[in-house]
Design an enzyme around this catalytic site. Structure first.
Site, short mmCIF file in Angstrom:
data_model
loop_
_atom_site.label_atom_id
_atom_site.label_comp_id
_atom_site.label_asym_id
_atom_site.label_seq_id
_atom_site.Cartn_x
_atom_site.Cartn_y
_atom_site.Cartn_z
N ARG A 88 0.75 -1.36 -0.07
CA ARG A 88 0.01 -0.09 0.19
C ARG A 88 0.91 1.25 -0.06
O ARG A 88 1.91 1.36 0.87
CB ARG A 88 -0.79 0.22 1.56
CG ARG A 88 -1.97 -1.04 1.11
CD ARG A 88 -2.43 -1.23 2.73
NE ARG A 88 -3.73 -2.02 2.66
CZ ARG A 88 -3.69 -3.46 2.78
NH1 ARG A 88 -2.29 -3.92 2.72
NH2 ARG A 88 -4.64 -4.02 2.93
N HIS A 91 -0.11 3.16 4.82
CA HIS A 91 -0.66 2.21 5.67
C HIS A 91 -0.21 0.79 5.19
O HIS A 91 -0.94 -0.21 5.35
CB HIS A 91 -2.10 2.20 5.55
CG HIS A 91 -2.85 3.39 6.12
ND1 HIS A 91 -3.17 3.66 7.22
CD2 HIS A 91 -3.11 4.72 5.52
CE1 HIS A 91 -3.94 4.80 7.56
NE2 HIS A 91 -3.59 5.46 6.59
N ARG A 128 -8.66 -3.92 10.04
CA ARG A 128 -7.16 -3.71 9.77
C ARG A 128 -6.64 -2.50 10.44
O ARG A 128 -7.13 -1.54 10.22
CB ARG A 128 -6.86 -3.82 8.21
CG ARG A 128 -5.20 -3.93 8.09
CD ARG A 128 -5.01 -4.09 6.32
NE ARG A 128 -3.62 -3.97 6.27
CZ ARG A 128 -2.52 -2.95 5.87
NH1 ARG A 128 -3.31 -1.92 6.16
NH2 ARG A 128 -1.36 -3.23 5.66
N ASN A 164 -9.10 6.40 11.24
CA ASN A 164 -7.76 6.24 11.89
C ASN A 164 -8.13 6.57 13.48
O ASN A 164 -9.16 6.55 14.00
CB ASN A 164 -6.92 7.82 11.54
CG ASN A 164 -6.26 7.57 10.28
OD1 ASN A 164 -6.03 6.71 9.62
ND2 ASN A 164 -6.09 8.79 9.71
N PHE A 177 -3.21 15.50 -0.77
CA PHE A 177 -2.82 14.23 -0.06
C PHE A 177 -1.36 13.74 -0.67
O PHE A 177 -0.56 13.30 -0.02
CB PHE A 177 -3.85 12.93 -0.26
CG PHE A 177 -3.63 11.93 0.48
CD1 PHE A 177 -3.50 11.75 1.69
CD2 PHE A 177 -3.40 10.74 -0.12
CE1 PHE A 177 -3.51 10.65 2.52
CE2 PHE A 177 -3.07 9.61 0.62
CZ PHE A 177 -2.91 9.55 2.04
N ARG A 374 -11.14 10.91 -1.46
CA ARG A 374 -10.93 9.38 -1.01
C ARG A 374 -11.85 8.41 -1.75
O ARG A 374 -11.23 7.59 -2.11
CB ARG A 374 -11.29 9.51 0.33
CG ARG A 374 -10.09 10.18 1.28
CD ARG A 374 -10.37 9.96 2.73
NE ARG A 374 -10.17 8.74 3.32
CZ ARG A 374 -10.40 8.01 4.43
NH1 ARG A 374 -11.34 8.68 5.21
NH2 ARG A 374 -10.17 6.96 4.84
N TYR A 378 -9.40 5.28 -3.56
CA TYR A 378 -9.30 3.81 -2.84
C TYR A 378 -9.48 2.71 -4.05
O TYR A 378 -9.08 1.86 -3.94
CB TYR A 378 -10.24 3.90 -1.55
CG TYR A 378 -9.68 4.41 -0.35
CD1 TYR A 378 -9.50 5.76 -0.34
CD2 TYR A 378 -9.27 3.75 0.56
CE1 TYR A 378 -9.08 6.52 0.66
CE2 TYR A 378 -8.54 4.43 1.77
CZ TYR A 378 -8.58 6.00 1.85
OH TYR A 378 -8.04 6.69 2.86
N ARG A 385 -3.00 -2.49 -6.69
CA ARG A 385 -2.31 -3.27 -5.88
C ARG A 385 -2.62 -4.66 -6.12
O ARG A 385 -1.88 -5.70 -5.92
CB ARG A 385 -2.99 -2.78 -4.33
CG ARG A 385 -2.04 -2.89 -3.34
CD ARG A 385 -2.64 -2.12 -2.06
NE ARG A 385 -3.94 -2.57 -1.57
CZ ARG A 385 -4.18 -3.55 -0.79
NH1 ARG A 385 -3.21 -4.41 -0.57
NH2 ARG A 385 -5.48 -3.99 -0.42
FE1 HDD Z 1 -6.26 6.88 3.31
C1 HDD Z 1 -5.17 3.62 2.81
C2 HDD Z 1 -7.46 6.30 6.48
C3 HDD Z 1 -7.19 10.33 3.70
C4 HDD Z 1 -5.73 7.43 -0.04
N1 HDD Z 1 -6.57 5.17 4.59
C5 HDD Z 1 -5.82 3.95 4.05
C6 HDD Z 1 -6.05 3.33 5.23
C7 HDD Z 1 -6.68 3.82 6.14
C8 HDD Z 1 -6.77 5.25 5.69
C9 HDD Z 1 -6.81 3.09 7.65
C10 HDD Z 1 -5.56 1.63 5.24
C11 HDD Z 1 -6.66 0.72 4.75
C12 HDD Z 1 -6.15 -0.58 5.04
O1 HDD Z 1 -5.96 -1.17 6.09
O2 HDD Z 1 -6.00 -1.36 3.80
N2 HDD Z 1 -7.03 8.04 4.94
C13 HDD Z 1 -7.45 7.45 6.04
C14 HDD Z 1 -8.15 8.72 6.76
C15 HDD Z 1 -7.87 9.67 5.97
C16 HDD Z 1 -7.29 9.17 4.82
C17 HDD Z 1 -8.62 8.43 8.18
C18 HDD Z 1 -8.27 11.08 6.23
C19 HDD Z 1 -9.60 11.43 7.10
N3 HDD Z 1 -6.53 8.71 2.14
C20 HDD Z 1 -6.65 10.06 2.54
C21 HDD Z 1 -6.74 10.57 1.18
C22 HDD Z 1 -6.54 9.92 0.26
C23 HDD Z 1 -6.25 8.63 0.78
C24 HDD Z 1 -7.15 12.18 1.54
C25 HDD Z 1 -6.44 10.14 -1.27
C26 HDD Z 1 -6.99 11.39 -1.72
N4 HDD Z 1 -5.59 5.95 1.73
C27 HDD Z 1 -5.49 6.48 0.54
C28 HDD Z 1 -5.15 5.04 -0.53
C29 HDD Z 1 -4.92 3.98 0.43
C30 HDD Z 1 -5.40 4.66 1.76
C31 HDD Z 1 -3.88 5.51 -1.22
C32 HDD Z 1 -3.78 3.11 0.24
C33 HDD Z 1 -3.90 1.62 0.27
C34 HDD Z 1 -5.30 1.73 0.08
O3 HDD Z 1 -5.79 2.96 0.15
O4 HDD Z 1 -5.93 0.68 0.16
O5 HDD Z 1 -5.92 5.01 -1.60
#
Ligand code: HDD
Length: 702
Positions: A88, A91, A128, A164, A177, A374, A378, A385
């Site tokens: 990822r 995370h 997770r 979170n 982001f 978001r 995702y 991935r």
């Molecule tokens: Fe995110 C993963 C939580 C903002 C883009 N995010 C990811 C995971 C968590 C969060 C817990 C791990 C999920 C897992 O265990 O597979 N993220 C947050 C929270 C945010 C946040 C609480 C703000 C309130 N995230 C955020 C933004 C973006 C992303 C603004 C993009 C615009 N986040 C991602 C991602 C990930 C991710 C790149 C990486 C791996 C995945 O999604 O599955 O899409």
């Protein structure tokens, strides 16, 4: 064959001249037979052909070259070469478990979501937990936000609350982001540092982003170094919508509250735990679940309407703000219990794909610009991935309710839809699923209008007031930890101008904090205060923001490190074990040898740790029960002296048998204080475990 659990290679199996006789079961009808731990199945290739020799490649002559026709070798190596998928992008390091959400209070007046219609409804859940910045192989105790992602398999589809352990975020708009994450992760030229924000790029970016200041207070607080996943809160962060059967909407924020209370480690402990046990958090979850001590959280909601949103000091669509629980109380409507570890780390924890877009009828989004972004990111990231659009076919991601649609084909399609119709509308009698205008998902018909522009609303402009509120809601010791963390992090920043720019924001939060950090950095004077888009105001302190004001008062779920030697008082050891057991805690025995010790009554006590591998940072409290000779011997061992000295410095409760005094002395522990309990008699043990419920004797370090 014997029942011996250990496989012992024979001379034959090493030379490949014979095969082991396997009694049982040929695979029937193309099934993948899974018998955990069983050695009764015949090994085959991925194509199902039986394997004769899994030790030696096919060669031309005993010492000759390997042959290209060795399909068994090539298939095995080909698969191995492709075992990894991209981690990822954030995370990456995580750990998860199965469980369920049980609804304790029905709320049909608020939402039509099927799971909330009746108290007592249970839906399967997968959670997770993760750190954000570090790579998959980084350490659990990095100072970082923890992900708290929950997948609920409801009977109307999967609902993901991707949250979170901190209720706010660094940025207001998803556009930022990639910059935030680039700045936080290793610098692109040198590829370090790993899993930490203590470097120039991060603080350069943050000091240019005043909207991050509230979140920075949280990440510099002990929230960012939780003692375990089991002792941390979770938050959905954004404002979402509940929509009821009549189509009425309320705003809602989601909270997960740990039944065992909040607890964190100190930064010095965190750094040492990263060395002693980089898997500290995942081991903790594994051990708790395997021992039947199932972690539990309450699901709480803060529900409010447009009137409240309009009267609230901040914009409820701004993810850098929270709504204090004192203003909108958290209503508890369910319990989340994790009661089953995964069977396979990769299949479940690695392949689970959370998407904020996964919602169910009765839940809806708001216009929070972070959430909106978001919802794109995702789904997009899972494609990369997991290699294709069919990741929803993987068992961990598939809904557990019936699902029917016309999506088809693609990489690794595992469904084989039958019949002729793969489009809709169609007029075939066996034409597949039909939409349902009554029960199908309906977006809340919010009225929207406006010019198409790129701008940040004025209502998002106050970046400091809630940062100040957070800081001022902490106890003195927690405030000190925030200052210490800022000093630590900024001391790792090599560019003085970046350090100063960050400090220039702090007077908006608290003059005392600004001065303490400036002093800790050795700045001759406070830099000019940064310009504020909007001057901060004083908000009422909120006790719910502090960890220490919300800690537990029991040792349940905690761990005592029991340092023993040969000849240790058996009655005392047993009394401690019983008292901890009664309190719902665990004891880990630490001894000079992993074999264990022989107690004063000649009974053997096995150890779980050798003293060098079981430093006191791994425990919530420690007890030292040793003989006179044992104390002398331990006093010669640096690891044993550190065990005691660290426990003391980290404000832990320490119990000791009278003979342990030599060791305490040699470890540099001065006069005993109220956090140190001399156990003269076995019956003193329960009193000690009772005071351990406070978790730390902060007076020692205050
Ligand atoms: Fe995110 C993963 C939580 C903002 C883009 N995010 C990811 C995971 C968590 C969060 C817990 C791990 C999920 C897992 O265990 O597979 N993220 C947050 C929270 C945010 C946040 C609480 C703000 C309130 N995230 C955020 C933004 C973006 C992303 C603004 C993009 C615009 N986040 C991602 C991602 C990930 C991710 C790149 C990486 C791996 C995945 O999604 O599955 O899409």
């Amino acid at each position: 064959m014997t029942d011996d659990p250990l496989y012992r290679p024979t001379a034959d199996s090493q030379t490949g001249t014979a095969t082991t006789e396997h009694a049982a079961a040929r695979g029937e009808g193309g099934e993948w037979h899974q018998h955990p731990g069983s050695d009764k199945e015949r090994m085959t290739t991925a194509q199902g052909a039986p394997v004769r020799d899994n030790q030696n490649t096919l060669r031309a002559g005993a010492r000759g070259p390997a042959l290209l026709e060795d399909v068994h070798f090539r298939e095995k190596m080909f698969h191995f070469d492709h075992e990894r998928i991209p981690e990822r992008v954030v995370h990456a390091r995580g750990y998860g478990a199965h469980g369920y959400l049980e609804v304790t209070e029905a709320i049909p007046e608020l939402t039509s979501a099927s799971l909330f219609q009746k108290a007592g409804t249970r839906v399967p859940a997968f959670v997770r937990f993760s750190t954000v910045a570090g790579n998959k192989g980084s350490a659990d105790l990095a100072r970082d936000v923890r992900g708290f992602a929950v997948k609920l398999y409801t009977d109307e589809g999967n609902w993901d609350i991707v949250g979170n352990n901190i209720p706010v975020f660094f940025i207001q708009d998803a556009m930022k982001f990639p910059d935030l994450i680039h700045a936080a992760k290793s610098a692109p030229d040198r590829g370090f540092p790993q899993a930490q924000t203590a470097h120039d790029n991060f603080w350069d970016f943050i000091s240019l982003m005043p909207e991050a200041m509230h979140m920075v207070m949280w990440t510099m607080s002990d929230r960012a170094i939780p003692r375990s996943f089991r002792f941390m809160e979770g938050f959905g962060v954004h404002t979402f919508r509940f929509v009821n059967a009549e189509g009425e909407s309320h705003y809602v924020k989601f909270h997960w509250k740990p039944k065992l209370g909040l607890q964190s480690v100190t930064w010095d402990e965190a750094m040492k735990i990263m060395g002693a046990d980089p898997d500290f958090h995942r081991r903790d979850l594994w051990t708790a679940i395997q021992s039947g001590d199932f972690p539990e959280w309450e699901l709480g909601v803060q529900v409010f309407d447009d009137d409240f949103a309009d009267s609230f000091d901040f914009d409820v669509l701004d993810a850098t703000k929270l709504i204090p629980e004192e203003e909108v109380p958290v209503r508890i409507i369910g319990r989340l219990v994790l009661d089953r570890m995964v069977d396979n780390f990769f299949a479940e924890i690695e392949q689970v794909a959370f998407c904020t877009q996964n919602i169910v009828p009765g839940i809806d989004f708001t216009n929070d610009p972070l959430l909106q972004g978001r919802n794109f990111s995702y789904l997009d990231t899972q494609l990369k991935r997991l290699g294709g659009p069919n990741f929803t076919h993987l068992p961990i991601n598939a809904p557990k309710c019936p699902f029917h649609h016309f999506q088809q084909d693609g990489h690794m399609a595992m469904h084989a839809p039958k019949g002729r119709a793969n489009y809709e509308p169609n007029s075939w009698s066996q034409g597949g699923p039909r939409t349902d205008p009554d029960t199908g998902f309906r977006s809340y018909p919010e009225r929207v209008e406006g010019e198409k522009r790129r701008l940040r609303p004025e209502s998002f402009a106050d970046h400091y007031s809630q940062a100040r509120q957070f800081y001022r809601s902490q106890t003195g010791i927690e405030q000190k930890h925030i200052a210490d963390a800022l000093i630590f992090e900024l001391s790792k920043v090599e560019t003085p101008a970046i350090r100063e720019r960050l400090v220039s924001h702090l007077p908006h939060i608290d003059e005392g904090l600004a001065k303490a950090v400036a002093e800790g950095l050795g700045l001759a004077q406070l830099p000019d205060t940064a310009e504020a888009a909007r001057a901060p105001v004083d908000l009422k302190a909120s006790d719910r923001l502090s960890i220490l004001k919300n800690g537990p008062d029991a040792f349940k779920g905690r761990k005592l490190g029991l340092l023993v030697t040969d000849g240790a008082d058996a009655a005392l050891v047993r009394a401690l074990q019983e008292a901890v057991d009664k309190a719902g805690g665990m004891v880990e025995v630490v001894a000079p040898h992993i074999f264990g010790v022989t107690l004063s009554d000649d009974e053997e006590l096995p150890a779980q740790q050798k003293v060098e591998g079981g430093p006191s940072v791994l425990y919530d409290a420690v007890a030292i029960v040793v003989s006179k000779d044992g104390a002398e011997a331990l006093a010669q061992m640096p690891a044993a002296r550190s065990f005691v000295a660290d426990a003391h410095v980290h404000a832990k409760f320490i119990a000791y048998s009278p003979d342990a005094e030599t060791l305490l002395d040699r470890a540099g522990v001065g006069e005993p204080d109220a956090g140190m309990v001399r156990l003269d008699k076995a019956k003193d043990a329960s009193g000690f475990v009772k005071i351990c419920g406070a978790l730390r004797f902060w007076d020692r370090v205050a």
